[in-house]
Scaffold this motif. Structure first.
Motif, PDB file in Angstrom:
ATOM      1  N   VAL A 142     -22.025   7.150  54.823  1.00 41.14           N
ATOM      2  CA  VAL A 142     -22.099   8.500  55.386  1.00 41.14           C
ATOM      3  C   VAL A 142     -21.718   9.529  54.322  1.00 41.14           C
ATOM      4  CG1 VAL A 142     -21.065  10.086  57.060  1.00 41.14           C
ATOM      5  CG2 VAL A 142     -21.763   7.790  57.776  1.00 41.14           C
ATOM      6  N   ALA A 143     -20.717   9.213  53.503  1.00 35.74           N
ATOM      7  CA  ALA A 143     -20.327  10.123  52.419  1.00 35.74           C
ATOM      8  C   ALA A 143     -21.480  10.299  51.432  1.00 35.74           C
ATOM      9  CB  ALA A 143     -19.087   9.589  51.700  1.00 35.74           C
ATOM     10  N   ASN A 146     -24.047  12.575  52.998  1.00 28.13           N
ATOM     11  CA  ASN A 146     -23.615  13.974  52.991  1.00 28.13           C
ATOM     12  C   ASN A 146     -23.751  14.596  51.600  1.00 28.13           C
ATOM     13  OD1 ASN A 146     -23.013  14.106  55.731  1.00 28.13           O
ATOM     14  ND2 ASN A 146     -20.908  13.402  55.432  1.00 28.13           N
ATOM     15  N   GLU A 147     -23.521  13.786  50.561  1.00 29.51           N
ATOM     16  CA  GLU A 147     -23.636  14.297  49.196  1.00 29.51           C
ATOM     17  C   GLU A 147     -25.062  14.722  48.856  1.00 29.51           C
ATOM     18  OE1 GLU A 147     -22.147  11.213  46.715  1.00 29.51           O
ATOM     19  OE2 GLU A 147     -20.065  11.452  47.378  1.00 29.51           O
ATOM     20  N   GLY A 149     -27.149  16.196  50.826  1.00 33.95           N
ATOM     21  CA  GLY A 149     -27.537  17.411  51.522  1.00 33.95           C
ATOM     22  C   GLY A 149     -28.771  17.239  52.387  1.00 33.95           C
ATOM     23  N   ASN A 152     -28.469  18.848  55.812  1.00 36.73           N
ATOM     24  CA  ASN A 152     -27.813  20.156  55.824  1.00 36.73           C
ATOM     25  C   ASN A 152     -28.444  21.144  56.801  1.00 36.73           C
ATOM     26  OD1 ASN A 152     -25.960  19.316  53.984  1.00 36.73           O
ATOM     27  ND2 ASN A 152     -26.677  20.584  52.294  1.00 36.73           N
ATOM     28  N   ALA A 156     -22.706  20.354  60.893  1.00 35.28           N
ATOM     29  CA  ALA A 156     -21.910  19.301  60.267  1.00 35.28           C
ATOM     30  C   ALA A 156     -21.428  18.264  61.273  1.00 35.28           C
ATOM     31  CB  ALA A 156     -20.720  19.918  59.535  1.00 35.28           C
ATOM     32  N   ARG A 159     -24.109  15.418  62.046  1.00 32.84           N
ATOM     33  CA  ARG A 159     -24.786  14.670  60.982  1.00 32.84           C
ATOM     34  C   ARG A 159     -24.476  13.176  61.042  1.00 32.84           C
ATOM     35  NH1 ARG A 159     -23.152  19.207  56.469  1.00 32.84           N
ATOM     36  NH2 ARG A 159     -24.427  20.882  57.397  1.00 32.84           N
ATOM     37  N   GLU A 160     -23.218  12.830  61.208  1.00 31.45           N
ATOM     38  CA  GLU A 160     -22.876  11.411  61.296  1.00 31.45           C
ATOM     39  C   GLU A 160     -23.439  10.773  62.565  1.00 31.45           C
ATOM     40  OE1 GLU A 160     -19.055   8.370  60.892  1.00 31.45           O
ATOM     41  OE2 GLU A 160     -18.751  10.540  60.815  1.00 31.45           O
TER      42      GLU A 160
END
Length: 210
Positions: A142-143, A146-147, A149, A152, A156, A159-160
């Motif tokens: 997940v990280a 998110n990196e 984008g 986006n 927020a 998103r997960e």
């Protein structure tokens, strides 16, 4: 000229090679014949190693399965990161990411992980030992997402959940696909998912400043 003799492998290198053979054989076996039928004999036969060689590296079959789960998670994470790193060069990054996520669920690697998950539902020790590994894996994937984008356009806080919704949908699809193959539905489902995501992104987009 005679070739120079190859340097002898160290004990650590030999051990690492043996462990890799056992892990690869366990992934292949679980993915192909299922968790319950993946016996020590099945694993060692595929790895072309004796049971004694296996037990010199792992005290129990469960220890080997846990190590296998670690490797399967690591391979999947590395594959996901490799795809995510090149999304900027793609004309439709979301489509590329969705196709990778979907196809990954049909790999033998993920079939093996699903078998381990199913076994963990009724095996307390297995569940307790792989749960922290799975937790780390999902946090990191997940990280990584998110990196990029990539999501986006969405709030927020969703998103997960959105990622997990898609992951579980494609995972279930991969299971059904083994006995009910409909390529036409595969195409239609992906198109529908992308259209729904685009519509949702448009709905939650902040109003433009006039």
């Amino acid at each position: 000229m005679t070739e120079a003799p190859r340097p002898r492998r160290t004990q650590q290198e030999r051990r690492a090679a043996t462990v890799a053979k056992l892990v690869d054989a366990t992934i292949a076996a679980i993915g192909e014949v299922g968790y319950q039928r993946t016996t020590v004999q099945e694993i060692c036969g595929r790895a072309e190693l004796s049971a004694g060689a296996m037990f010199r590296q792992f005290d129990t079959r469960l220890d080997l399965v846990v190590r296998t789960a670690e490797e399967a998670f690591a391979q999947q994470l590395n594959g996901f990161r490799a795809v995510m790193e090149h999304l900027d060069a793609q004309q439709n990054a979301l489509d590329v990411a969705l196709r990778f996520l979907r196809e990954a669920q049909s790999s033998n690697l993920i079939h093996a992980l699903r078998e381990i998950y199913l076994a963990a539902r009724s095996d307390t020790e297995l569940r307790e030992r792989i749960a922290p590994i799975a937790d780390t894996y999902y946090r990191e994937i997940v990280a990584t997402l998110n990196e990029t984008g990539l999501l986006n356009d969405f709030p927020a806080e969703v998103r997960e959940p959105l990622f997990f919704m898609l992951l579980h949908m494609f995972s279930g699809e991969a299971v059904v696909r083994g006995v009910y193959q409909r390529p036409d539905l595969d195409v239609a489902v992906l198109t529908l998912v992308e259209d729904m995501l685009a519509a949702y992104a448009a709905r939650v987009a902040p109003p433009t400043q006039s």
